[in-house]
Design a protein around this motif. Structure first.
Motif, PDB file in Angstrom:
ATOM      1  N   ASN A  32       0.826  -1.211   0.000  1.00 51.27           N
ATOM      2  CA  ASN A  32       0.000   0.000   0.000  1.00 51.27           C
ATOM      3  C   ASN A  32       0.860   1.261   0.000  1.00 51.27           C
ATOM      4  O   ASN A  32       0.563   2.228  -0.708  1.00 51.27           O
ATOM      5  CB  ASN A  32      -0.928   0.018   1.215  1.00 51.27           C
ATOM      6  N   ARG A  35       2.487   1.750  -3.360  1.00 50.90           N
ATOM      7  CA  ARG A  35       1.495   2.211  -4.337  1.00 50.90           C
ATOM      8  C   ARG A  35       1.181   3.686  -4.138  1.00 50.90           C
ATOM      9  O   ARG A  35       1.123   4.454  -5.107  1.00 50.90           O
ATOM     10  CB  ARG A  35       0.231   1.370  -4.212  1.00 50.90           C
ATOM     11  N   TYR A 110      -6.033  13.547  -2.651  1.00 45.19           N
ATOM     12  CA  TYR A 110      -5.813  12.113  -2.816  1.00 45.19           C
ATOM     13  C   TYR A 110      -6.889  11.255  -2.145  1.00 45.19           C
ATOM     14  O   TYR A 110      -6.692  10.055  -1.975  1.00 45.19           O
ATOM     15  CB  TYR A 110      -4.425  11.737  -2.277  1.00 45.19           C
ATOM     16  N   ARG A 111      -8.025  11.864  -1.838  1.00 36.89           N
ATOM     17  CA  ARG A 111      -9.065  11.114  -1.121  1.00 36.89           C
ATOM     18  C   ARG A 111      -9.539   9.890  -1.914  1.00 36.89           C
ATOM     19  O   ARG A 111      -9.732   8.806  -1.341  1.00 36.89           O
ATOM     20  CB  ARG A 111     -10.253  12.034  -0.817  1.00 36.89           C
ATOM     21  N   LYS A 112      -9.686  10.044  -3.203  1.00 35.77           N
ATOM     22  CA  LYS A 112     -10.124   8.909  -4.029  1.00 35.77           C
ATOM     23  C   LYS A 112      -9.105   7.775  -3.952  1.00 35.77           C
ATOM     24  O   LYS A 112      -9.472   6.600  -3.819  1.00 35.77           O
ATOM     25  CB  LYS A 112     -10.308   9.367  -5.475  1.00 35.77           C
ATOM     26  N   ASP A 113      -7.814   8.109  -4.009  1.00 35.14           N
ATOM     27  CA  ASP A 113      -6.759   7.090  -3.926  1.00 35.14           C
ATOM     28  C   ASP A 113      -6.718   6.457  -2.541  1.00 35.14           C
ATOM     29  O   ASP A 113      -6.511   5.240  -2.409  1.00 35.14           O
ATOM     30  CB  ASP A 113      -5.400   7.717  -4.241  1.00 35.14           C
ATOM     31  N   GLU A 115      -9.125   5.932  -0.510  1.00 37.29           N
ATOM     32  CA  GLU A 115     -10.227   4.983  -0.345  1.00 37.29           C
ATOM     33  C   GLU A 115     -10.090   3.792  -1.293  1.00 37.29           C
ATOM     34  O   GLU A 115     -10.448   2.668  -0.944  1.00 37.29           O
ATOM     35  CB  GLU A 115     -11.547   5.714  -0.532  1.00 37.29           C
ATOM     36  N   GLU A 116      -9.560   4.050  -2.481  1.00 38.95           N
ATOM     37  CA  GLU A 116      -9.397   2.953  -3.445  1.00 38.95           C
ATOM     38  C   GLU A 116      -8.339   1.958  -2.978  1.00 38.95           C
ATOM     39  O   GLU A 116      -8.515   0.742  -3.066  1.00 38.95           O
ATOM     40  CB  GLU A 116      -8.999   3.532  -4.801  1.00 38.95           C
ATOM     41  N   ILE A 117      -7.222   2.483  -2.438  1.00 43.95           N
ATOM     42  CA  ILE A 117      -6.151   1.602  -1.948  1.00 43.95           C
ATOM     43  C   ILE A 117      -6.538   0.995  -0.605  1.00 43.95           C
ATOM     44  O   ILE A 117      -6.017  -0.046  -0.211  1.00 43.95           O
ATOM     45  CB  ILE A 117      -4.833   2.397  -1.807  1.00 43.95           C
ATOM     46  N   ASN A 118      -7.461   1.631   0.095  1.00 42.29           N
ATOM     47  CA  ASN A 118      -7.862   1.224   1.447  1.00 42.29           C
ATOM     48  C   ASN A 118      -6.684   1.352   2.411  1.00 42.29           C
ATOM     49  O   ASN A 118      -6.294   0.407   3.098  1.00 42.29           O
ATOM     50  CB  ASN A 118      -8.407  -0.202   1.454  1.00 42.29           C
TER      51      ASN A 118
END
Length: 437
Positions: A32, A35, A110-113, A115-118
């Motif tokens: 994580n 990434r 980077y909020r979308k990332d 949550e997507e990466i968790n």
């Protein structure tokens, strides 16, 4: 866009957080973090760093080294964990906390990332710190390991120097239940060709560092073998300074530093061990071209708290009665706390104590004095050990006192009971200290 308080609430409530949940919040592996750093443009590769791990003392060591570097004129980043009062304590530039707006902007961008990466809370915080240091073009960053080393999110950096302060029993459910197993996890920060400073030469684990550095073609230095550091005089519990006498163990006839004495504003006597580690680190940084004079060291160590904002290390909260808190929370840490208490002059000892439920506290309780008055409490987080359970286990060890529903209530009860020549100690957990500083 969220404001700062909304952003912090989002981070604390949305992301798995070790300080609140314990082991279930840990994301094993570095995938994580790798990434996230890739999305950020690999900021960890854009600044020089020193990586500091260990069981005890890594926070103090990190702050002392950062204070010296910024006093020497280097733009210095400092990443530490956990925070005590303010999330922004974790990320500092020349001692100043990251701005609220920088935290908000990072999370918004980077909020979308996230949550997507968790991401876990710690993984995000590491990414934020590295991004902040890279964008601000720091000369060097001091990076403290969060937990362990091998799989810690900070372990994506390639530092100029690796430091491991000591090895003791802590987080045994995660790192292993023997000192060699714990040492092997912490040795995971050793990189190819990067010098390693180990603060204490401990026979039970020394060979692990010897063999690992050989494998990685890295220089190994045990700071406790390189320097002998003692107190210049008996330092009373209530003293605001610690005076250290330094001699060079490996070559007494040719002292590396011009000073023989140093004055520290971090007064716990355990800081003498950390000081040796810091001096060994400075010596290797000098060898790598850093211009750090003896005067820089002397000046910085007198004002580490002012320069870096460090709190909770044998910190005096009140003078009459004397109230002192300390974040030492494992067996070795509490043993050092007790040395400081025993060196003090006071009439009666009052102990405000709280602990965490996922720790084996039996070893710690055995170290605590039976002749003290206890005020058992629990910090306000899910990992806190229920106060009635703590009292019951303490009673088995001959420690007697009342229970209180909060740290503040326990401290107030101690203040109400203590006379002016008594000592009140507050500790047992970093999170207990966080509620009183």
């Amino acid at each position: 866009m969220m404001n700062y308080s909304e952003t912090i609430h989002y981070l604390f409530s949305r992301l798995p957080m070790f300080s609140a949940q314990g082991q279930s919040a840990i994301k094993p592996g570095l995938e994580n973090t790798v990434r996230l750093c890739s999305i950020l443009g690999d900021p960890q590769d854009k600044f020089k760093s020193v990586h500091i791990g260990g069981t005890n003392g890594k926070g103090s060591t990190s702050h002392m080294l950062a204070a010296i570097l910024q006093t020497a004129g280097y733009k210095t980043g400092l990443y530490t964990s956990p925070h005590l009062k303010d999330f922004r304590e974790r990320i500092r530039l020349n001692g100043k906390m990251i701005a609220e707006q920088d935290v908000v902007q990072f999370v918004e961008t980077y909020r979308k990332d996230i949550e997507e990466i968790n991401l876990s809370f710690f993984e995000l915080t590491v990414g934020l710190a590295f991004d902040y240091f890279a964008k601000n073009k720091v000369d060097i960053a001091v990076i403290e390991v969060g937990l362990g080393g091998r799989l810690d999110s900070t372990n994506v950096i390639h530092p100029l120097l690796s430091v491991i302060t000591n090895i003791d029993y802590d987080h045994m459910d995660i790192l292993g239940n023997t000192l060699p197993l714990i040492a092997a996890e912490k040795a995971g920060i050793i990189k190819e060709g990067v010098p390693l400073i180990v603060g204490q030469h401990q026979e039970e684990v020394a060979e692990i560092f010897v063999e690992t550095t050989k494998t990685h073609n890295s220089e190994l230095v045990f700071a406790s073998d390189e320097w002998k550091i003692t107190r210049s005089a008996e330092t009373d519990t209530s003293s605001n300074t610690l005076n250290a006498v330094i001699s060079q163990c490996t070559d007494p006839a040719n002292s590396y530093f011009s000073f023989k004495n140093l004055q520290l504003d971090l007064t716990g006597t355990y800081q003498l061990k950390n000081l040796a580690t810091v001096l060994s680190a400075v010596k290797r940084l000098r060898e790598q071209g850093f211009i750090i004079t003896d005067h820089h060291i002397e000046t910085a160590l007198k004002q580490v708290q002012k320069l870096t904002g460090l709190m909770g290390r044998w910190q005096i909260l009140n003078n009459s009665p004397l109230v002192i808190c300390d974040t030492g929370h494992n067996e070795d840490g509490m043993r050092e706390v007790m040395k400081n208490i025993e060196s003090g002059s006071f009439d009666k000892l009052h102990m405000v104590i709280g602990m965490l439920k996922d720790k084996d506290i039996s070893r710690i309780l055995k170290l605590l004095p039976k002749n003290a008055q206890y005020y058992f409490c629990q910090p306000a987080l899910p990992r806190a050990k229920p106060v009635n359970d703590l009292q019951r286990e303490a009673e088995i060890e001959g420690l007697h006192g009342k229970t209180y529903s909060s740290v503040r209530q326990a401290l107030q009860a101690a203040l109400d009971n203590a006379l002016k020549d008594d000592l009140i100690f507050v500790g047992g957990s970093t999170f207990v200290v966080a509620e009183v500083v």
